[in-house]
Design a protein around this motif. Structure first.
Motif, mmCIF file in Angstrom:
data_model
loop_
_atom_site.group_PDB
_atom_site.id
_atom_site.type_symbol
_atom_site.label_atom_id
_atom_site.label_comp_id
_atom_site.label_asym_id
_atom_site.label_seq_id
_atom_site.Cartn_x
_atom_site.Cartn_y
_atom_site.Cartn_z
ATOM 1 N N PRO A 1 0.958 -1.161 -0.155
ATOM 2 C CA PRO A 1 -0.009 -0.115 -0.047
ATOM 3 C C PRO A 1 0.738 1.145 0.016
ATOM 4 C CG PRO A 1 -0.860 -1.543 1.599
ATOM 5 C CD PRO A 1 0.723 -2.186 1.107
ATOM 6 N N TRP A 2 0.447 2.388 -0.655
ATOM 7 C CA TRP A 2 1.129 3.657 -0.671
ATOM 8 C C TRP A 2 1.489 4.105 0.731
ATOM 9 C CZ3 TRP A 2 -0.263 8.109 1.074
ATOM 10 C CH2 TRP A 2 -1.458 8.224 1.457
ATOM 11 N N HIS A 3 0.637 4.334 1.504
ATOM 12 C CA HIS A 3 0.970 4.801 2.574
ATOM 13 C C HIS A 3 2.035 4.062 3.488
ATOM 14 C CE1 HIS A 3 -1.623 1.640 4.905
ATOM 15 N NE2 HIS A 3 -2.473 1.728 3.911
ATOM 16 N N VAL A 4 2.225 2.602 3.423
ATOM 17 C CA VAL A 4 3.278 2.112 3.938
ATOM 18 C C VAL A 4 4.539 2.583 3.523
ATOM 19 C CG1 VAL A 4 4.391 -0.126 4.374
ATOM 20 C CG2 VAL A 4 1.713 -0.150 4.332
ATOM 21 N N ALA B 1 6.029 3.353 9.285
ATOM 22 C CA ALA B 1 5.405 2.874 10.640
ATOM 23 C C ALA B 1 4.700 4.135 11.272
ATOM 24 C CB ALA B 1 6.528 2.482 11.733
ATOM 25 N N ASN B 2 4.628 5.280 10.786
ATOM 26 C CA ASN B 2 4.081 6.421 11.465
ATOM 27 C C ASN B 2 2.757 6.620 11.026
ATOM 28 O OD1 ASN B 2 6.406 7.502 12.599
ATOM 29 N ND2 ASN B 2 7.226 8.274 10.485
ATOM 30 N N TYR B 3 1.942 5.793 10.118
ATOM 31 C CA TYR B 3 0.839 6.017 9.539
ATOM 32 C C TYR B 3 -0.319 6.161 10.782
ATOM 33 C CZ TYR B 3 -3.031 6.021 6.249
ATOM 34 O OH TYR B 3 -3.889 6.758 5.564
ATOM 35 N N ALA B 4 -0.133 5.045 11.612
ATOM 36 C CA ALA B 4 -1.134 4.785 12.651
ATOM 37 C C ALA B 4 -1.300 6.000 13.360
ATOM 38 C CB ALA B 4 -0.948 3.655 13.436
#
Length: 45
Positions: free
Chosen positions: A11-14, A19-22
């Protein structure tokens, strides 16, 4: 990054936020609960 033909596996957000997405999702929910600030590759809640 978001085009599946160029990046079918991750996924692009990964790739972009790693690791900051959450944590960014939590901040977005707190500071923009109405979803006023959006972008095609922005953080979603």
């Amino acid at each position: 990054m978001a085009a599946p033909e160029w990046n079918p596996d991750v996924p692009w957000h990964v790739l972009y936020h790693q690791a900051n997405y959450a944590r960014l999702q939590e901040a977005k929910a707190r500071w923009d609960p109405l979803g006023c600030f959006t972008h095609k590759l922005g953080v979603t809640t």
